[in-house]
Design a protein around this motif. Structure first.
Motif, PDB file in Angstrom:
ATOM      1  N   GLY A 242      43.228  30.437  38.894  1.00 50.01           N
ATOM      2  CA  GLY A 242      44.179  31.232  39.660  1.00 50.01           C
ATOM      3  C   GLY A 242      43.611  31.754  40.970  1.00 50.01           C
ATOM      4  N   ARG A 243      44.516  31.967  41.934  1.00 46.97           N
ATOM      5  CA  ARG A 243      44.110  32.429  43.264  1.00 46.97           C
ATOM      6  C   ARG A 243      43.437  33.796  43.197  1.00 46.97           C
ATOM      7  N   LYS A 244      44.015  34.692  42.442  1.00 51.53           N
ATOM      8  CA  LYS A 244      43.455  36.037  42.340  1.00 51.53           C
ATOM      9  C   LYS A 244      42.027  35.984  41.813  1.00 51.53           C
ATOM     10  N   ASN A 245      41.796  35.163  40.782  1.00 50.03           N
ATOM     11  CA  ASN A 245      40.451  35.042  40.211  1.00 50.03           C
ATOM     12  C   ASN A 245      39.481  34.421  41.203  1.00 50.03           C
ATOM     13  N   ALA A 246      39.956  33.431  41.980  1.00 47.08           N
ATOM     14  CA  ALA A 246      39.082  32.788  42.972  1.00 47.08           C
ATOM     15  C   ALA A 246      38.631  33.800  44.021  1.00 47.08           C
ATOM     16  N   ILE A 247      39.565  34.608  44.511  1.00 52.57           N
ATOM     17  CA  ILE A 247      39.227  35.601  45.525  1.00 52.57           C
ATOM     18  C   ILE A 247      38.325  36.687  44.948  1.00 52.57           C
ATOM     19  N   THR A 248      38.621  37.113  43.723  1.00 56.52           N
ATOM     20  CA  THR A 248      37.777  38.127  43.076  1.00 56.52           C
ATOM     21  C   THR A 248      36.360  37.611  42.873  1.00 56.52           C
ATOM     22  N   THR A 249      36.240  36.340  42.479  1.00 50.36           N
ATOM     23  CA  THR A 249      34.915  35.739  42.293  1.00 50.36           C
ATOM     24  C   THR A 249      34.150  35.703  43.609  1.00 50.36           C
ATOM     25  N   ALA A 250      34.846  35.318  44.684  1.00 51.94           N
ATOM     26  CA  ALA A 250      34.201  35.281  46.005  1.00 51.94           C
ATOM     27  C   ALA A 250      33.727  36.671  46.422  1.00 51.94           C
ATOM     28  N   LYS A 251      34.549  37.675  46.194  1.00 49.51           N
ATOM     29  CA  LYS A 251      34.169  39.047  46.543  1.00 49.51           C
ATOM     30  C   LYS A 251      32.951  39.504  45.739  1.00 49.51           C
ATOM     31  N   THR A 252      32.933  39.140  44.465  1.00 49.11           N
ATOM     32  CA  THR A 252      31.811  39.532  43.614  1.00 49.11           C
ATOM     33  C   THR A 252      30.517  38.875  44.067  1.00 49.11           C
ATOM     34  N   LEU A 253      30.583  37.575  44.366  1.00 47.27           N
ATOM     35  CA  LEU A 253      29.386  36.864  44.811  1.00 47.27           C
ATOM     36  C   LEU A 253      28.859  37.433  46.127  1.00 47.27           C
ATOM     37  N   LEU A 254      29.776  37.734  47.039  1.00 44.67           N
ATOM     38  CA  LEU A 254      29.350  38.338  48.309  1.00 44.67           C
ATOM     39  C   LEU A 254      28.713  39.714  48.069  1.00 44.67           C
ATOM     40  N   HIS A 255      29.279  40.472  47.147  1.00 45.70           N
ATOM     41  CA  HIS A 255      28.713  41.789  46.823  1.00 45.70           C
ATOM     42  C   HIS A 255      27.306  41.658  46.258  1.00 45.70           C
ATOM     43  N   TRP A 256      27.065  40.581  45.536  1.00 46.92           N
ATOM     44  CA  TRP A 256      25.734  40.335  44.962  1.00 46.92           C
ATOM     45  C   TRP A 256      24.762  39.733  45.975  1.00 46.92           C
ATOM     46  N   GLY A 257      25.251  39.422  47.168  1.00 47.18           N
ATOM     47  CA  GLY A 257      24.380  38.901  48.204  1.00 47.18           C
ATOM     48  C   GLY A 257      24.361  37.392  48.333  1.00 47.18           C
ATOM     49  N   PHE A 258      25.243  36.702  47.592  1.00 45.96           N
ATOM     50  CA  PHE A 258      25.326  35.241  47.682  1.00 45.96           C
ATOM     51  C   PHE A 258      26.320  34.844  48.772  1.00 45.96           C
ATOM     52  N   THR A 259      25.910  33.935  49.639  1.00 47.01           N
ATOM     53  CA  THR A 259      26.797  33.445  50.692  1.00 47.01           C
ATOM     54  C   THR A 259      26.832  31.919  50.754  1.00 47.01           C
ATOM     55  N   ASP A 260      26.107  31.253  49.905  1.00 46.37           N
ATOM     56  CA  ASP A 260      25.964  29.798  49.953  1.00 46.37           C
ATOM     57  C   ASP A 260      27.086  29.114  49.165  1.00 46.37           C
ATOM     58  N   PHE A 261      28.317  29.435  49.525  1.00 48.28           N
ATOM     59  CA  PHE A 261      29.464  28.844  48.834  1.00 48.28           C
ATOM     60  C   PHE A 261      30.682  28.911  49.741  1.00 48.28           C
ATOM     61  N   VAL A 262      31.710  28.142  49.369  1.00 52.46           N
ATOM     62  CA  VAL A 262      32.994  28.142  50.064  1.00 52.46           C
ATOM     63  C   VAL A 262      34.081  28.411  49.036  1.00 52.46           C
TER      64      VAL A 262
END
Length: 250
Positions: free
Chosen positions: A27-47
């Motif tokens: 789902g779109r909501k889960n994809a965006i939430t996952t991206a926000k979580t990864l960025l919060h953890w300091g990960f940026t090596d993804f799209v």
């Protein structure tokens, strides 16, 4: 690469090299939430690839550095713009009938004109958070298969009756005529639902079950390979992936 779901995975996986992992987030909501979580953890090596849907840009502003949305309203809408739906109509419909209508491209334009009122309702619903239950009303059932015309008043009444939204059918009908700057096109599955109706009489002779939106959407996605491979959108995605240090097919 984070995507919304299995449909995105199936469409994109053959265009991406094996050393790029694709994670369907359900789902779109889960994809965006996952991206926000990864960025919060300091990960940026993804799209993160998602639909635009009808959200305001501010809703995804905090993932802008990793966000790569589809070119139009959603995956299916982008594929319609790339000409995939027109090609499917050519293969599934009557060549004689489609030629009489001015060709499959002209037919798609005619279909999109009928979808415009629904797009305005969807946009207003998202902006005002009305809670209209679009999934509860079969758009195809409100389209005349002979003339391919949407019974807008009947659709609005059915939509309001199926919802717990603070809006009347008359108000919904007024929204369908309200000015709206539509920069991203229509919801792709709305367009495909009306296209399915066209294949029952106006542009073909198929049975209703064979032209239902889920079946026709699956055909559009499975027919997208060549058009997607030649698209600027995919070239941009591969560039983004390469810039992260991964390798993608060029």
């Amino acid at each position: 690469m984070i995507v919304e779901g299995s449909d995105d995975l199936l469409v994109l996986r053959d265009h991406i090299s094996v050393d790029v992992s694709i994670f369907p987030a359900n789902g779109r909501k889960n994809a965006i939430t996952t991206a926000k979580t990864l960025l919060h953890w300091g990960f940026t090596d993804f799209v993160c690839v998602t639909d635009h849907d009808f959200d305001q840009p501010v809703a995804v502003a905090d993932i802008a550095e990793v966000h790569y949305p589809y070119d139009r309203r959603d995956l299916e809408s982008m594929l319609v713009t790339l000409g995939v739906l027109a090609a499917v109509l050519d293969h599934q419909g009557s060549q004689t009938k489609i030629a009489t209508l001015g060709g499959s491209g002209a037919l798609v334009q005619r279909i999109e004109e009928q979808v415009e009122p629904v797009t305005r309702l969807r946009a207003h619903n998202a902006q005002q958070n009305l809670g209209l239950a679009f999934d509860e009303v079969d758009l195809a059932n409100k389209v005349d298969r002979t003339f391919l015309s949407l019974a807008v008043e009947s659709y609005c009444a059915a939509l309001v009756n199926a919802s717990e939204a603070p809006i009347s059918a008359k108000d919904a009908l007024r929204i369908t005529d309200a000015p709206y700057e539509n920069l991203l096109g229509h919801a792709g599955k709305d367009t495909i639902a009306v296209a399915g109706v066209s294949l029952r009489k106006l542009a073909g002779t198929l049975e209703k079950a064979a032209t239902a939106e889920p079946q026709l959407s699956a055909q559009v996605r499975s027919s997208a390979g060549l058009a997607l491979a030649q698209s600027d959108w995919l070239r941009g995605l591969l560039h983004r992936l390469n810039s992260l240090g991964g390798s993608s097919n060029q």
